[in-house]
Design an enzyme around this catalytic site. Sequence first.
Site, PDB file in Angstrom:
ATOM      1  N   CYS A 119       0.791  -1.123   0.085  1.00  0.00           N
ATOM      2  CA  CYS A 119      -0.064   0.062   0.038  1.00  0.00           C
ATOM      3  C   CYS A 119       0.892   1.313   0.119  1.00  0.00           C
ATOM      4  O   CYS A 119       1.891   1.168   0.585  1.00  0.00           O
ATOM      5  CB  CYS A 119      -0.821   0.029   1.368  1.00  0.00           C
ATOM      6  SG  CYS A 119      -2.053  -1.051   1.337  1.00  0.00           S
ATOM      7  N   GLU A 136      17.287 -17.288  -9.593  1.00  0.00           N
ATOM      8  CA  GLU A 136      16.706 -15.966  -9.876  1.00  0.00           C
ATOM      9  C   GLU A 136      16.295 -15.955 -11.062  1.00  0.00           C
ATOM     10  O   GLU A 136      15.072 -15.464 -11.070  1.00  0.00           O
ATOM     11  CB  GLU A 136      17.973 -14.796  -9.685  1.00  0.00           C
ATOM     12  CG  GLU A 136      17.844 -13.719 -10.268  1.00  0.00           C
ATOM     13  CD  GLU A 136      16.761 -12.574  -9.541  1.00  0.00           C
ATOM     14  OE1 GLU A 136      16.076 -13.163  -8.515  1.00  0.00           O
ATOM     15  OE2 GLU A 136      16.180 -11.612 -10.111  1.00  0.00           O
ATOM     16  N   HIS A 166      19.578 -36.350  -8.760  1.00  0.00           N
ATOM     17  CA  HIS A 166      19.247 -36.864  -7.419  1.00  0.00           C
ATOM     18  C   HIS A 166      17.778 -36.640  -7.559  1.00  0.00           C
ATOM     19  O   HIS A 166      17.023 -36.561  -6.558  1.00  0.00           O
ATOM     20  CB  HIS A 166      19.850 -35.824  -6.437  1.00  0.00           C
ATOM     21  CG  HIS A 166      21.308 -36.384  -6.355  1.00  0.00           C
ATOM     22  ND1 HIS A 166      21.846 -37.338  -5.650  1.00  0.00           N
ATOM     23  CD2 HIS A 166      22.398 -35.667  -6.704  1.00  0.00           C
ATOM     24  CE1 HIS A 166      23.273 -37.349  -5.719  1.00  0.00           C
ATOM     25  NE2 HIS A 166      23.475 -36.231  -6.447  1.00  0.00           N
ATOM     26  N   ASN A 217      -1.934   1.698   5.705  1.00  0.00           N
ATOM     27  CA  ASN A 217      -0.964   0.599   5.079  1.00  0.00           C
ATOM     28  C   ASN A 217      -0.674  -0.132   6.464  1.00  0.00           C
ATOM     29  O   ASN A 217      -0.079   0.254   7.322  1.00  0.00           O
ATOM     30  CB  ASN A 217       0.445   1.371   4.510  1.00  0.00           C
ATOM     31  CG  ASN A 217       1.288   0.593   4.324  1.00  0.00           C
ATOM     32  OD1 ASN A 217       1.103  -0.748   3.981  1.00  0.00           O
ATOM     33  ND2 ASN A 217       2.499   0.961   4.311  1.00  0.00           N
ATOM     34  N   GLY A 218      -0.889  -1.722   6.045  1.00  0.00           N
ATOM     35  CA  GLY A 218      -0.432  -2.513   7.116  1.00  0.00           C
ATOM     36  C   GLY A 218      -1.689  -3.242   7.513  1.00  0.00           C
ATOM     37  O   GLY A 218      -2.624  -3.509   6.808  1.00  0.00           O
ATOM     38  N   LYS A 272      12.322 -14.683 -11.612  1.00  0.00           N
ATOM     39  CA  LYS A 272      11.690 -13.646 -12.509  1.00  0.00           C
ATOM     40  C   LYS A 272      10.622 -14.213 -13.349  1.00  0.00           C
ATOM     41  O   LYS A 272       9.911 -13.412 -13.864  1.00  0.00           O
ATOM     42  CB  LYS A 272      13.111 -13.460 -13.366  1.00  0.00           C
ATOM     43  CG  LYS A 272      13.872 -12.202 -12.667  1.00  0.00           C
ATOM     44  CD  LYS A 272      13.570 -10.745 -12.387  1.00  0.00           C
ATOM     45  CE  LYS A 272      12.884 -10.606 -11.208  1.00  0.00           C
ATOM     46  NZ  LYS A 272      13.843 -10.449 -10.019  1.00  0.00           N
ATOM     47  N   TRP A 309      -2.563  -2.572  -1.604  1.00  0.00           N
ATOM     48  CA  TRP A 309      -2.466  -4.145  -1.826  1.00  0.00           C
ATOM     49  C   TRP A 309      -3.434  -4.723  -0.661  1.00  0.00           C
ATOM     50  O   TRP A 309      -3.153  -4.584   0.432  1.00  0.00           O
ATOM     51  CB  TRP A 309      -1.080  -4.412  -1.689  1.00  0.00           C
ATOM     52  CG  TRP A 309      -0.624  -5.716  -2.032  1.00  0.00           C
ATOM     53  CD1 TRP A 309      -0.735  -6.246  -3.270  1.00  0.00           C
ATOM     54  CD2 TRP A 309      -0.584  -6.837  -1.170  1.00  0.00           C
ATOM     55  NE1 TRP A 309      -0.164  -7.679  -3.297  1.00  0.00           N
ATOM     56  CE2 TRP A 309      -0.154  -8.107  -1.979  1.00  0.00           C
ATOM     57  CE3 TRP A 309      -0.865  -6.972   0.430  1.00  0.00           C
ATOM     58  CZ2 TRP A 309      -0.233  -9.348  -1.502  1.00  0.00           C
ATOM     59  CZ3 TRP A 309      -0.554  -8.647   0.715  1.00  0.00           C
ATOM     60  CH2 TRP A 309      -0.451  -9.627  -0.070  1.00  0.00           C
ATOM     61  N   GLU A 359       7.253 -15.022 -11.484  1.00  0.00           N
ATOM     62  CA  GLU A 359       6.484 -13.663 -10.952  1.00  0.00           C
ATOM     63  C   GLU A 359       6.192 -12.848 -12.439  1.00  0.00           C
ATOM     64  O   GLU A 359       4.960 -12.050 -12.277  1.00  0.00           O
ATOM     65  CB  GLU A 359       7.261 -12.769 -10.226  1.00  0.00           C
ATOM     66  CG  GLU A 359       8.735 -11.955 -10.524  1.00  0.00           C
ATOM     67  CD  GLU A 359       9.232 -11.237  -9.566  1.00  0.00           C
ATOM     68  OE1 GLU A 359       8.707 -10.503  -8.825  1.00  0.00           O
ATOM     69  OE2 GLU A 359      10.412 -11.202  -9.681  1.00  0.00           O
ATOM     70  N   LYS A 381       5.548  -4.161  -4.600  1.00  0.00           N
ATOM     71  CA  LYS A 381       7.009  -4.101  -4.630  1.00  0.00           C
ATOM     72  C   LYS A 381       7.627  -4.216  -3.090  1.00  0.00           C
ATOM     73  O   LYS A 381       8.500  -4.836  -2.963  1.00  0.00           O
ATOM     74  CB  LYS A 381       7.201  -2.667  -5.169  1.00  0.00           C
ATOM     75  CG  LYS A 381       8.835  -2.204  -5.207  1.00  0.00           C
ATOM     76  CD  LYS A 381       9.418  -3.016  -6.316  1.00  0.00           C
ATOM     77  CE  LYS A 381      10.767  -2.579  -6.391  1.00  0.00           C
ATOM     78  NZ  LYS A 381      11.512  -3.691  -7.161  1.00  0.00           N
ATOM     79  N   ARG A 403       3.769   0.025  -5.025  1.00  0.00           N
ATOM     80  CA  ARG A 403       3.577  -0.618  -3.784  1.00  0.00           C
ATOM     81  C   ARG A 403       2.073  -1.564  -3.501  1.00  0.00           C
ATOM     82  O   ARG A 403       2.074  -2.118  -2.728  1.00  0.00           O
ATOM     83  CB  ARG A 403       3.447   0.331  -2.529  1.00  0.00           C
ATOM     84  CG  ARG A 403       4.926   1.393  -2.530  1.00  0.00           C
ATOM     85  CD  ARG A 403       4.802   2.108  -1.433  1.00  0.00           C
ATOM     86  NE  ARG A 403       4.685   1.619  -0.124  1.00  0.00           N
ATOM     87  CZ  ARG A 403       5.604   1.408   0.459  1.00  0.00           C
ATOM     88  NH1 ARG A 403       6.796   1.625  -0.096  1.00  0.00           N
ATOM     89  NH2 ARG A 403       5.464   0.715   1.644  1.00  0.00           N
TER      90      ARG A 403
END
Length: 618
Positions: A2, A487, A510, A103-104, A491, A76, A494, A613, A27
């Site tokens: 947020c 990584e 294995h 926010n939270g 990428k 968010w 997402e 983010k 955000r």
Amino acid sequence: MCGIVGYVGPKSTLDVLIGGLRRLEYRGYDSAGVSVISPTGHLETRKKAGKLVNLVAEIEEHPLPAAHIGIGHTRWATHGAPTDGNAHPHLGGQTQKLSLIHNGIIENFAELKAELLAEGTSFASETDSEVAAHLIAREFEKTGDLPSAFASVVVRLHGAFTILVIHEDQPDVVLAARRNAPLVIGLGDGENFLGSDVAAFVEHTKRAISVGQDEIVILRADSVEVRTFDGKTVTHEEFTVDWDASAASKGGWSSFMAKEIADQPQAVADTLMGRLNSDGSVRLAEIDGLSHEDIKNLERIIIVACGTASYAGDIAKYGIEKWSRIPVQVELSHEFRYRDPIINKNTLIVAISQSGETMDTLMAIRYAKELGAKVLAICNTQGATLARESDAVIYTHAGPEVAVASTKALTAQITAGFLLGLFLASIRGAVPAAELQRVGLDLLKMPGRVSHVIEGLKQAERLGAEMANAKSVLFLGRNVGFPVAMEGALKLKELAYIHAEGFAAGELKHGPIALIEEGQPVIVIVPSPRDEDSLHPKVISNIQEIRARGAKVIAIAEEGDNQVSSYAENVIFVPECETLLAPILTVIPLQAFALALSTAKGLDVDQPRNLAKSVTVE
Ligand code: F6R
């Protein structure tokens, strides 16, 4: 998660709020909303589910009055689906004169809501945030003192929050409170700002103050007062934002991510700047707080981070251990915090975070500090909570990273991790200084090599676009190539929403080799053929094993590797460098590959679904 922005001053409030939200949209982008108080003293609110453009269209259809005070929010979703009704701001009280953004997460909201319901309060949303709006309005109706009503409620809230409030009856003040969520003040001339981070107001002012934990801000056009939750006035040092507003805009690129990939030579160069002498030796004035004695006594380093930042830690570990001979362990912050780790005063915690606001990482360092460890942050955001709560900070100077998927922050974090390794090693003296300086000199050449990789990204982009229909892509690497493989897979997950996994190539037999079937795309990070541990032939064997089972191989290899082309369908070459430094180069084609594949699928590369983010809740 947020984004919040607040403004009081002579400018068009709506322009300031929408501009701020545009910069904070990374955000969270489930919904957006604003409230302003008109010069005639009326509170007006517009909010809309979906991205900011929906809110802008709503305001075009139902214009807002000119105003000189207001708050804005981009969400968010945590409690309640991303609907118009659950969008912030939320109005409080019977008269609906108070507007609040949050926010939270308010962890005790159910209990507080029950209290309000018992008094007959009706709720317009399913959010935890609306509870705070009603509570503050109720207290204000009793006392007529908005700051004290606000303070009496915020102390009752558990969890994480940044809350901003305006009220029709006090049209000159924005109140804000912060606990476990970010809040920064922007200081102007006859105007003041609040934001989740400096991006919210950087186009208006570069003067900023970070608000501390459990503090309240009383913001007017001509004054800023900060108090603790228990009412004591506090002063914080002002800092100057070193980001240029234009650095947080796309500047002609198709996406922020494309721009940020291209920014990497600068990000690496700026992170090295002033820290490497021309003879390759490292100076890190930032960690003067750690004496040579402290460094010599270190028994262990624990790197804590999440997601991409944790891969930067995995990569840095190879260098730090090799050069300093200090054992390094890399832990996901959220796992570290809850497993009773063994820590003492000779443990150094290195926390890596682009935002410096990742709640899991903040909780991890707070815990480690309680146990007596020293904390060093590698952080990209000035004034971030992580930077303030750590004993020392190495800033990565990557500039603002807006796309949700991290790119330039990662290469800057790896660079900072290597600088740290070389610095610690120079004090520990386990490896001859000449060897460290040789690596340092090579590190100095990395920005130029990164530019070279970026100039040659067409091939990775073409391959990414060609694989738009792939159902799964696997990534293999060994040694420093292993975290690069992970990584690459992250990428792709997402950005392109497809199954992707990174494996250590040695682990293949294995289990994971069972995944290989005809046509399975596999991207292999091939170590340098000059590597003294002879990993190169081992990876070539791995490639042969998967090709024999039908894999379609794309190799990322060093220029001059003449063997690899005979074994892979496609080879993307990157320049030669010290073998441990190679991830700064090999990761870049994987970023471009994921960007191209996602774009070919018609997806939003800057704002992938379900993500935000900064993950400011646990
Ligand atoms: C992935 C990504 C995330 C972040 C992670 C940590 O592209 O960006 O995995 O790396 O959420 O964020 P920071 O570095 O802000 O702590």
